[in-house]
Design an enzyme around this catalytic site. Sequence first.
Site, short mmCIF file in Angstrom:
data_model
loop_
_atom_site.label_atom_id
_atom_site.label_comp_id
_atom_site.label_asym_id
_atom_site.label_seq_id
_atom_site.Cartn_x
_atom_site.Cartn_y
_atom_site.Cartn_z
N GLY A 41 0.86 -1.18 0.00
CA GLY A 41 0.00 0.00 0.00
C GLY A 41 0.89 1.22 0.00
O GLY A 41 2.03 1.16 -0.46
N CYS B 211 3.06 5.43 -2.76
CA CYS B 211 3.91 5.33 -3.95
C CYS B 211 3.65 4.11 -4.83
O CYS B 211 3.29 4.25 -6.00
CB CYS B 211 5.37 5.37 -3.55
N1 LIG Z 1 6.01 9.79 0.30
C1 LIG Z 1 7.10 9.17 -0.06
O1 LIG Z 1 7.60 8.31 0.65
C2 LIG Z 1 7.77 9.47 -1.36
C3 LIG Z 1 9.04 8.94 -1.62
C4 LIG Z 1 9.66 9.21 -2.85
C5 LIG Z 1 9.03 10.01 -3.78
N2 LIG Z 1 7.79 10.52 -3.50
C6 LIG Z 1 7.19 11.42 -4.50
O2 LIG Z 1 7.43 12.76 -4.04
C7 LIG Z 1 6.31 13.60 -4.32
C8 LIG Z 1 5.77 14.20 -3.05
O3 LIG Z 1 5.25 13.17 -2.25
P1 LIG Z 1 4.81 13.42 -0.73
O4 LIG Z 1 4.35 12.12 -0.21
O5 LIG Z 1 5.89 14.15 -0.03
O6 LIG Z 1 3.56 14.41 -0.98
P2 LIG Z 1 2.54 15.02 0.05
O7 LIG Z 1 1.22 14.95 -0.59
O8 LIG Z 1 2.76 14.43 1.40
O9 LIG Z 1 2.98 16.56 0.15
C9 LIG Z 1 2.88 17.48 -0.89
C10 LIG Z 1 2.89 18.89 -0.28
O10 LIG Z 1 2.96 19.86 -1.33
C11 LIG Z 1 2.15 20.97 -0.98
N3 LIG Z 1 1.85 21.76 -2.19
C12 LIG Z 1 0.99 21.47 -3.21
N4 LIG Z 1 1.04 22.44 -4.14
C13 LIG Z 1 1.94 23.36 -3.72
C14 LIG Z 1 2.44 24.59 -4.27
N5 LIG Z 1 2.00 25.07 -5.43
N6 LIG Z 1 3.36 25.27 -3.56
C15 LIG Z 1 3.81 24.79 -2.36
N7 LIG Z 1 3.38 23.65 -1.81
C16 LIG Z 1 2.45 22.94 -2.48
C17 LIG Z 1 0.96 20.35 -0.27
O11 LIG Z 1 0.28 21.28 0.53
C18 LIG Z 1 1.64 19.23 0.54
O12 LIG Z 1 2.03 19.69 1.82
C19 LIG Z 1 5.33 12.71 -5.09
O13 LIG Z 1 5.58 12.85 -6.46
C20 LIG Z 1 5.68 11.31 -4.64
O14 LIG Z 1 5.35 10.33 -5.60
C21 LIG Z 1 7.15 10.29 -2.32
O1 LIG Z 2 8.70 -7.31 1.62
C1 LIG Z 2 7.85 -6.41 1.63
C2 LIG Z 2 8.17 -5.04 1.64
C3 LIG Z 2 7.15 -4.10 1.62
N1 LIG Z 2 5.86 -4.50 1.62
C4 LIG Z 2 4.79 -3.48 1.58
O2 LIG Z 2 5.06 -2.56 0.54
C5 LIG Z 2 4.57 -1.26 0.86
C6 LIG Z 2 5.64 -0.21 0.67
O3 LIG Z 2 6.65 -0.39 1.64
P1 LIG Z 2 8.03 0.42 1.61
O4 LIG Z 2 8.63 0.28 0.29
O5 LIG Z 2 8.82 -0.01 2.77
O6 LIG Z 2 7.51 1.90 1.92
P2 LIG Z 2 7.35 3.25 1.06
O7 LIG Z 2 7.53 4.34 2.04
O8 LIG Z 2 6.09 3.18 0.28
O9 LIG Z 2 8.60 3.30 0.06
C7 LIG Z 2 8.54 2.94 -1.31
O10 LIG Z 2 8.03 3.97 -2.10
C8 LIG Z 2 8.78 5.21 -2.00
C9 LIG Z 2 8.04 6.25 -2.81
O11 LIG Z 2 8.32 6.20 -4.17
C10 LIG Z 2 10.19 4.97 -2.49
O12 LIG Z 2 10.93 6.18 -2.41
C11 LIG Z 2 10.85 3.86 -1.68
O13 LIG Z 2 12.15 3.58 -2.20
C12 LIG Z 2 9.97 2.61 -1.76
O14 LIG Z 2 10.52 1.58 -0.93
C13 LIG Z 2 4.04 -1.37 2.30
O15 LIG Z 2 2.64 -1.53 2.28
C14 LIG Z 2 4.70 -2.63 2.84
O16 LIG Z 2 3.92 -3.27 3.81
C15 LIG Z 2 5.52 -5.84 1.62
O17 LIG Z 2 4.34 -6.21 1.60
N2 LIG Z 2 6.54 -6.77 1.63
#
Ligand SMILES: NC(=O)c1ccc[n+]([C@@H]2O[C@H](COP(=O)([O-])OP(=O)(O)OC[C@H]3O[C@@H](n4cnc5c(N)ncnc54)[C@H](O)[C@@H]3O)[C@@H](O)[C@H]2O)c1
Ligand SMILES: O=c1ccn([C@@H]2O[C@H](COP(=O)(O)OP(=O)(O)O[C@H]3O[C@H](CO)[C@@H](O)[C@H](O)[C@H]3O)[C@@H](O)[C@H]2O)c(=O)[nH]1
Length: 440
Positions: A257, A260
Amino acid sequence: MYIAVVGTGYVGLVTGVSLAEVGHRVVCIDIDAAKVKKMSKGISPIYEPSLDELMKKNLTANRLSFTTDHQEAFKESEVIYIAVGTPENEDGSANLGFVERVAIDIAKHVRKDAIVVTKSTVPVGTNDTIKQVIRTNLVRDVKVEIVSNPEFLREGSAIHDSFHGDRIVIGAESERAADIIEEINRPFGIPVYKTDIRSAEMIKYASNAFLATKISFINEISNICERVGANVEDVAIGMGLDHRIGNQFLNAGIGYGGSCFPKDTKALIQIAGNVDYDFELLKGVVNVNKHQQQLLLNKLKERVGSIEGKRIAVLGLAFKPNTDDMREAASIRVTEELVNNGAFVVAYDPVAMEKARQVLVPQVAFANSASEAIKNSDAVLILTEWDEIKELDPELFETMAYPLVIDGRNCFDLELMRKYRLEYHSVGRPAVRNMLITRN
Ligand SMILES: NC(=O)c1ccc[n+]([C@@H]2O[C@H](COP(=O)([O-])OP(=O)(O)OC[C@H]3O[C@@H](n4cnc5c(N)ncnc54)[C@H](O)[C@@H]3O)[C@@H](O)[C@H]2O)c1
Ligand SMILES: O=c1ccn([C@@H]2O[C@H](COP(=O)(O)OP(=O)(O)O[C@H]3O[C@H](CO)[C@@H](O)[C@H](O)[C@H]3O)[C@@H](O)[C@H]2O)c(=O)[nH]1
């Protein structure tokens, strides 16, 4: 370096704080004024281990600040990171509305030559669009270069990942821009891989899709294990000993879930579709993931017959441990289905209950502790492998009239569970049926 980070979600806030921690002057911008007010006081709007401490430390050292004002924030900035969300559209494609809005804000307010770095996960070719939007809307005579720098942090260990990641990918249109971004990141001591922009964009999607594939693969193996009497945990260990396979991301469960994998796998299917390529393998990965949660519910239905009127305890609501993020958490669909089938659902999560109240169906009740949820329940479903849940004393289950535990995250050791009077079903492992045991 003077750095602006636009968007303070999981990625933006962690990036801003980490860059400040290694000595840069960072201003973080968000359109959410309430959030900015909170962050300015050193309070993180998200639950992420170590984040609060680092925020406070860098605010006090005047290396970190928060604002809603793009104009003010871009005044001194030499580098501007885009870290806003790219959520899923109804057709599975990535919604680029937030990113494009930021590109326009940059064009309007940037005052000096700057490098714009895209951290948000964006489909291949989006950085070309960002460049186009900025260059056609620029108000001042300044030079703006674009760099793709995808983020690989995991929620729940985001700060750790920022300082100890496996690689930093830099996709740039010029060597100069790539070198500057490499230099900014040098203090982290993480290997840098430089490439062109489109390849960098693709590395992000391909990495997430590959990890999701590993999970769906082991989940399918687990389903077969249940039918042939093998134990998926032993199988995963045996497979992982081969370095070519690796031992990570082979935990069978109720599927992936979070914010991402679900959206990025679907977006990559769309990216492929847009160039007339049918990504069959990835479609299978997504389908397997969808079924995996249903299999858990099927196990429950098989054991209790009708769930109408039954009290079901749901332990763990966040999509994974150590986060309060509820995006695409299995608990959303599972609790909805239970409620729709007439069950009385009592849920517990160590951290995510506040956020869960906002997204779960309103009929779900919340308990103050795992033991309160378990008490008087007809069955327990485990959806997130929090340490607190893994460390529960199995005796607690024995207090139920009929101790039926269905564990979607393989939290308990089978040998341990065999010592208690309970019925325990997990994923890809033999069931424990120990109702006849009598203990003192
Ligand atoms: N969450 C993760 O673990 C993760 C990891 C790797 C990459 N990403 C990627 O990074 C990006 C951000 O993800 P997130 O989970 O941090 O998002 P998020 O939804 O948690 O946060 C986005 C933030 O941007 C703000 N925002 C929106 N429009 C704006 C604007 N015009 N100016 C300033 N702020 C603005 C929102 O208010 C919000 O606080 C996504 O593309 C996601 O796919 C996320
Ligand atoms: O062996 C495993 C590992 C993970 N999960 C599930 O997979 C999901 C994602 O887990 P995890 O990858 O640890 O967390 P995220 O924070 O979603 O991170 C992923 O997504 C991010 C957003 O793109 C990337 O930056 C990371 O590298 C990538 O690991 C969760 O529901 C976990 O429970 C499993 O079911 N089995």
